[in-house]
Write a protein that holds these residues in place. Structure first.
Motif, PDB file in Angstrom:
ATOM      1  N   ALA A   1       0.849  -1.205   0.000  1.00  0.00           N
ATOM      2  CA  ALA A   1       0.000   0.000   0.000  1.00  0.00           C
ATOM      3  C   ALA A   1       0.875   1.242   0.000  1.00  0.00           C
ATOM      4  CB  ALA A   1      -0.900  -0.001   1.231  1.00  0.00           C
ATOM      5  N   CYS A   2       0.297   2.325  -0.485  1.00  0.00           N
ATOM      6  CA  CYS A   2       1.010   3.602  -0.513  1.00  0.00           C
ATOM      7  C   CYS A   2       0.076   4.662   0.057  1.00  0.00           C
ATOM      8  CB  CYS A   2       1.372   3.917  -1.968  1.00  0.00           C
ATOM      9  SG  CYS A   2       2.330   5.416  -2.137  1.00  0.00           S
TER      10      CYS A   2
ATOM     11  N   PHE B   1      -0.456  15.632   5.568  1.00  0.00           N
ATOM     12  CA  PHE B   1       0.088  15.310   6.895  1.00  0.00           C
ATOM     13  C   PHE B   1      -0.975  15.463   7.987  1.00  0.00           C
ATOM     14  CE2 PHE B   1       2.484  16.945  10.704  1.00  0.00           C
ATOM     15  CZ  PHE B   1       2.940  15.704  11.113  1.00  0.00           C
ATOM     16  N   ALA B   2      -1.810  16.499   7.874  1.00  0.00           N
ATOM     17  CA  ALA B   2      -2.815  16.756   8.916  1.00  0.00           C
ATOM     18  C   ALA B   2      -3.772  15.569   9.085  1.00  0.00           C
ATOM     19  CB  ALA B   2      -3.605  18.021   8.573  1.00  0.00           C
ATOM     20  N   HIS B   3      -3.885  14.713   8.060  1.00  0.00           N
ATOM     21  CA  HIS B   3      -4.827  13.583   8.115  1.00  0.00           C
ATOM     22  C   HIS B   3      -4.121  12.228   8.078  1.00  0.00           C
ATOM     23  CE1 HIS B   3      -7.509  16.832   7.657  1.00  0.00           C
ATOM     24  NE2 HIS B   3      -7.026  17.125   6.467  1.00  0.00           N
ATOM     25  N   GLN B   4      -2.802  12.254   8.191  1.00  0.00           N
ATOM     26  CA  GLN B   4      -2.025  10.998   8.130  1.00  0.00           C
ATOM     27  C   GLN B   4      -2.418  10.053   9.268  1.00  0.00           C
ATOM     28  OE1 GLN B   4       1.840  11.060   9.776  1.00  0.00           O
ATOM     29  NE2 GLN B   4       2.769   9.699   8.273  1.00  0.00           N
ATOM     30  N   ALA B   5      -2.415  10.570  10.502  1.00  0.00           N
ATOM     31  CA  ALA B   5      -2.636   9.699  11.663  1.00  0.00           C
ATOM     32  C   ALA B   5      -4.033   9.081  11.642  1.00  0.00           C
ATOM     33  CB  ALA B   5      -2.421  10.490  12.958  1.00  0.00           C
ATOM     34  N   GLU B   6      -5.063   9.917  11.402  1.00  0.00           N
ATOM     35  CA  GLU B   6      -6.435   9.364  11.429  1.00  0.00           C
ATOM     36  C   GLU B   6      -6.632   8.348  10.301  1.00  0.00           C
ATOM     37  OE1 GLU B   6      -7.781  13.632  10.326  1.00  0.00           O
ATOM     38  OE2 GLU B   6      -9.522  12.434   9.810  1.00  0.00           O
ATOM     39  N   THR B   7      -6.012   8.590   9.146  1.00  0.00           N
ATOM     40  CA  THR B   7      -6.153   7.633   8.028  1.00  0.00           C
ATOM     41  C   THR B   7      -5.473   6.318   8.396  1.00  0.00           C
ATOM     42  OG1 THR B   7      -6.125   9.492   6.483  1.00  0.00           O
ATOM     43  CG2 THR B   7      -5.787   7.301   5.542  1.00  0.00           C
ATOM     44  N   LEU B   8      -4.291   6.397   8.979  1.00  0.00           N
ATOM     45  CA  LEU B   8      -3.569   5.162   9.331  1.00  0.00           C
ATOM     46  C   LEU B   8      -4.338   4.342  10.372  1.00  0.00           C
ATOM     47  CD1 LEU B   8       0.149   6.362   9.342  1.00  0.00           C
ATOM     48  CD2 LEU B   8      -0.989   4.868   7.678  1.00  0.00           C
TER      49      LEU B   8
ATOM     50  N   ASN C   1       1.602  -7.236   8.201  1.00  0.00           N
ATOM     51  CA  ASN C   1       2.526  -8.059   7.403  1.00  0.00           C
ATOM     52  C   ASN C   1       2.760  -7.527   5.993  1.00  0.00           C
ATOM     53  OD1 ASN C   1       2.779  -9.891   9.571  1.00  0.00           O
ATOM     54  ND2 ASN C   1       0.797 -10.767   8.978  1.00  0.00           N
ATOM     55  N   LYS C   2       2.435  -6.247   5.790  1.00  0.00           N
ATOM     56  CA  LYS C   2       2.677  -5.643   4.471  1.00  0.00           C
ATOM     57  C   LYS C   2       3.634  -4.467   4.605  1.00  0.00           C
ATOM     58  CE  LYS C   2      -1.939  -6.793   2.858  1.00  0.00           C
ATOM     59  NZ  LYS C   2      -3.152  -6.416   2.176  1.00  0.00           N
ATOM     60  N   ILE C   3       4.083  -4.007   3.422  1.00  0.00           N
ATOM     61  CA  ILE C   3       4.867  -2.766   3.380  1.00  0.00           C
ATOM     62  C   ILE C   3       3.893  -1.617   3.139  1.00  0.00           C
ATOM     63  CG2 ILE C   3       6.519  -1.429   2.001  1.00  0.00           C
ATOM     64  CD1 ILE C   3       7.916  -4.077   1.287  1.00  0.00           C
ATOM     65  N   LEU C   4       4.051  -0.534   3.902  1.00  0.00           N
ATOM     66  CA  LEU C   4       3.336   0.708   3.599  1.00  0.00           C
ATOM     67  C   LEU C   4       4.372   1.719   3.096  1.00  0.00           C
ATOM     68  CD1 LEU C   4       0.700   2.533   3.761  1.00  0.00           C
ATOM     69  CD2 LEU C   4       1.904   3.571   5.683  1.00  0.00           C
ATOM     70  N   ILE C   5       4.182   2.179   1.874  1.00  0.00           N
ATOM     71  CA  ILE C   5       5.034   3.264   1.361  1.00  0.00           C
ATOM     72  C   ILE C   5       4.392   4.572   1.819  1.00  0.00           C
ATOM     73  CG2 ILE C   5       6.043   4.340  -0.680  1.00  0.00           C
ATOM     74  CD1 ILE C   5       5.391   1.702  -2.214  1.00  0.00           C
ATOM     75  N   ASP C   6       5.135   5.355   2.576  1.00  0.00           N
ATOM     76  CA  ASP C   6       4.581   6.629   3.068  1.00  0.00           C
ATOM     77  C   ASP C   6       5.210   7.784   2.293  1.00  0.00           C
ATOM     78  OD1 ASP C   6       3.286   8.553   4.468  1.00  0.00           O
ATOM     79  OD2 ASP C   6       4.381   8.292   6.346  1.00  0.00           O
ATOM     80  N   ALA C   7       4.348   8.572   1.639  1.00  0.00           N
ATOM     81  CA  ALA C   7       4.828   9.720   0.846  1.00  0.00           C
ATOM     82  C   ALA C   7       4.551  11.036   1.556  1.00  0.00           C
ATOM     83  CB  ALA C   7       4.139   9.710  -0.514  1.00  0.00           C
ATOM     84  N   THR C   8       4.112  10.944   2.809  1.00  0.00           N
ATOM     85  CA  THR C   8       3.668  12.154   3.518  1.00  0.00           C
ATOM     86  C   THR C   8       4.802  13.147   3.744  1.00  0.00           C
ATOM     87  OG1 THR C   8       2.154  10.727   4.744  1.00  0.00           O
ATOM     88  CG2 THR C   8       2.453  12.954   5.585  1.00  0.00           C
TER      89      THR C   8
ATOM     90  N   PHE D   1       9.062   9.240  -2.398  1.00  0.00           N
ATOM     91  CA  PHE D   1       8.295  10.147  -3.268  1.00  0.00           C
ATOM     92  C   PHE D   1       8.091  11.557  -2.725  1.00  0.00           C
ATOM     93  CE2 PHE D   1       6.468   5.863  -4.407  1.00  0.00           C
ATOM     94  CZ  PHE D   1       7.089   5.780  -5.638  1.00  0.00           C
ATOM     95  N   GLN D   2       8.744  11.919  -1.615  1.00  0.00           N
ATOM     96  CA  GLN D   2       8.482  13.243  -1.034  1.00  0.00           C
ATOM     97  C   GLN D   2       8.916  14.386  -1.962  1.00  0.00           C
ATOM     98  OE1 GLN D   2       9.980  10.794   0.639  1.00  0.00           O
ATOM     99  NE2 GLN D   2       8.623  10.402   2.372  1.00  0.00           N
ATOM    100  N   ASN D   3       9.901  14.121  -2.837  1.00  0.00           N
ATOM    101  CA  ASN D   3      10.508  15.226  -3.593  1.00  0.00           C
ATOM    102  C   ASN D   3      10.080  15.278  -5.052  1.00  0.00           C
ATOM    103  OD1 ASN D   3      13.323  14.127  -1.751  1.00  0.00           O
ATOM    104  ND2 ASN D   3      12.005  15.807  -1.167  1.00  0.00           N
ATOM    105  N   ILE D   4       9.072  14.507  -5.398  1.00  0.00           N
ATOM    106  CA  ILE D   4       8.697  14.409  -6.811  1.00  0.00           C
ATOM    107  C   ILE D   4       7.329  15.049  -7.032  1.00  0.00           C
ATOM    108  CG2 ILE D   4       7.666  12.084  -6.685  1.00  0.00           C
ATOM    109  CD1 ILE D   4       9.486  11.575  -9.227  1.00  0.00           C
ATOM    110  N   SER D   5       7.191  15.764  -8.125  1.00  0.00           N
ATOM    111  CA  SER D   5       5.959  16.519  -8.368  1.00  0.00           C
ATOM    112  C   SER D   5       4.821  15.622  -8.844  1.00  0.00           C
ATOM    113  CB  SER D   5       6.255  17.591  -9.423  1.00  0.00           C
ATOM    114  OG  SER D   5       5.133  17.842 -10.216  1.00  0.00           O
ATOM    115  N   ALA D   6       3.671  15.766  -8.180  1.00  0.00           N
ATOM    116  CA  ALA D   6       2.481  14.996  -8.567  1.00  0.00           C
ATOM    117  C   ALA D   6       2.066  15.345  -9.992  1.00  0.00           C
ATOM    118  CB  ALA D   6       1.347  15.309  -7.598  1.00  0.00           C
ATOM    119  N   GLU D   7       2.213  16.621 -10.325  1.00  0.00           N
ATOM    120  CA  GLU D   7       1.801  17.067 -11.667  1.00  0.00           C
ATOM    121  C   GLU D   7       2.634  16.360 -12.739  1.00  0.00           C
ATOM    122  OE1 GLU D   7       1.590  21.365 -13.679  1.00  0.00           O
ATOM    123  OE2 GLU D   7       1.128  21.356 -11.545  1.00  0.00           O
ATOM    124  N   LEU D   8       3.930  16.247 -12.490  1.00  0.00           N
ATOM    125  CA  LEU D   8       4.792  15.553 -13.464  1.00  0.00           C
ATOM    126  C   LEU D   8       4.418  14.077 -13.551  1.00  0.00           C
ATOM    127  CD1 LEU D   8       8.447  16.880 -13.005  1.00  0.00           C
ATOM    128  CD2 LEU D   8       6.888  17.238 -14.930  1.00  0.00           C
ATOM    129  N   LEU D   9       4.134  13.469 -12.400  1.00  0.00           N
ATOM    130  CA  LEU D   9       3.756  12.044 -12.402  1.00  0.00           C
ATOM    131  C   LEU D   9       2.458  11.825 -13.175  1.00  0.00           C
ATOM    132  CD1 LEU D   9       4.607  11.155  -8.692  1.00  0.00           C
ATOM    133  CD2 LEU D   9       5.670  10.100 -10.696  1.00  0.00           C
TER     134      LEU D   9
END
Ligand SMILES: NC(=O)c1ccc[n+]([C@@H]2O[C@H](COP(=O)([O-])OP(=O)(O)OC[C@H]3O[C@@H](n4cnc5c(N)ncnc54)[C@H](OP(=O)(O)O)[C@@H]3O)[C@@H](O)[C@H]2O)c1
Length: 211
Positions: free
Chosen positions: A64-65, A70-77, A86-93, A131-139
């Motif tokens: 999962a990714c 950030f303001a909603h990271q904790a409640e979402t998790l 038992n999975k990997i979580l990729i965090d882009a926050t 992924f913290q340093n990569i632009s969503a628009e470019l992706l």
């Protein structure tokens, strides 16, 4: 791989989905609302059955990714914690604190967003930050991207799994050390936003030199 993107209806989620779909991965879009998830799967031209609430998305994915502010990271998790075991979580926050987003303001408690995620999820979920340093628009576009991805996590094999997914997108991922080093990647985003503003650049990024 079957990759679940939690908060996948937003800018970064849709950008990552775009690149991973092109690489042949299956994408599950997670959201707080099924209606929003369906809108996103339709925009991405994938099956409606790939739209879910975040907790179901976490259950269905091999990995999962997390792509929420950030303001909603904790409640979402908290809502997906059980289903990520038992999975990997990729965090882009990135812990930006609007309106001063050009200023590095890492959380005083926990040190950085990725470490906060690991504390919330506990030992049964392996958090890897990227992924913290990569632009969503470019992706979201189909342009080639001249930006490397720093990958932090406590287990080399987990970082390697994430680096392989990054390379599938045609990007370069780097083993950037343990999860606590994510503080540097997260802080760098404010530096890049400041560079964008001061030099009138749309999407500054980073590349590792000396290779
Ligand atoms: N944008 C970029 O260029 C970029 C680049 C690198 C890293 N990042 C980081 O990636 C993360 C996502 O960025 P983004 O630009 O994609 O954010 P965004 O578009 O503003 O939001 C992403 C998703 O978060 C969910 N969300 C919004 N408010 C919420 C709430 N109150 N509670 C729970 N979920 C909520 C929404 O999904 P639902 O409404 O469907 O639930 C929304 O579509 C952030 O931490 C950001 O710092 C962004």
């Amino acid at each position: 791989m079957k990759i679940s993107i939690l908060g996948g209806t937003g800018s970064l989620g849709k950008g990552l989905a775009n690149r991973w779909l092109k690489a042949g991965h299956e994408i599950i879009i997670g959201s707080r609302s099924l209606e929003s998830a369906l809108k996103a799967t339709q925009a991405l031209d994938i099956d409606d059955s790939n739209a879910c609430l975040n907790d179901e998305a976490a259950l269905l994915g091999d990995i999962a990714c997390l792509t929420v502010p950030f303001a909603h990271q904790a409640e979402t998790l908290q809502t997906v914690k059980e289903n990520l075991k038992n999975k990997i979580l990729i965090d882009a926050t990135v812990p930006l604190v609007p309106p001063k987003v050009m200023r590095v303001q890492l959380p005083k408690e926990g040190g950085c967003a990725a470490m906060i995620a690991q504390t919330i999820l506990g030992e049964e979920v392996r958090v890897v930050s990227a992924f913290q340093n990569i632009s969503a628009e470019l992706l979201q576009s189909s342009h080639p991207i001249n930006c490397d991805v720093l990958v932090c996590g406590d287990k080399r094999e987990d970082r390697e799994t994430v680096i392989n997914l990054i390379e599938d997108m045609g990007l370069k991922g780097w083993h950037a050390g343990p999860l606590c080093n994510s503080a540097a990647a997260e802080a760098l985003t404010s530096v890049l936003i400041a560079i964008n503003k001061n030099h009138a650049i749309s999407h500054s990024g980073i590349t590792v030199t000396g290779v």
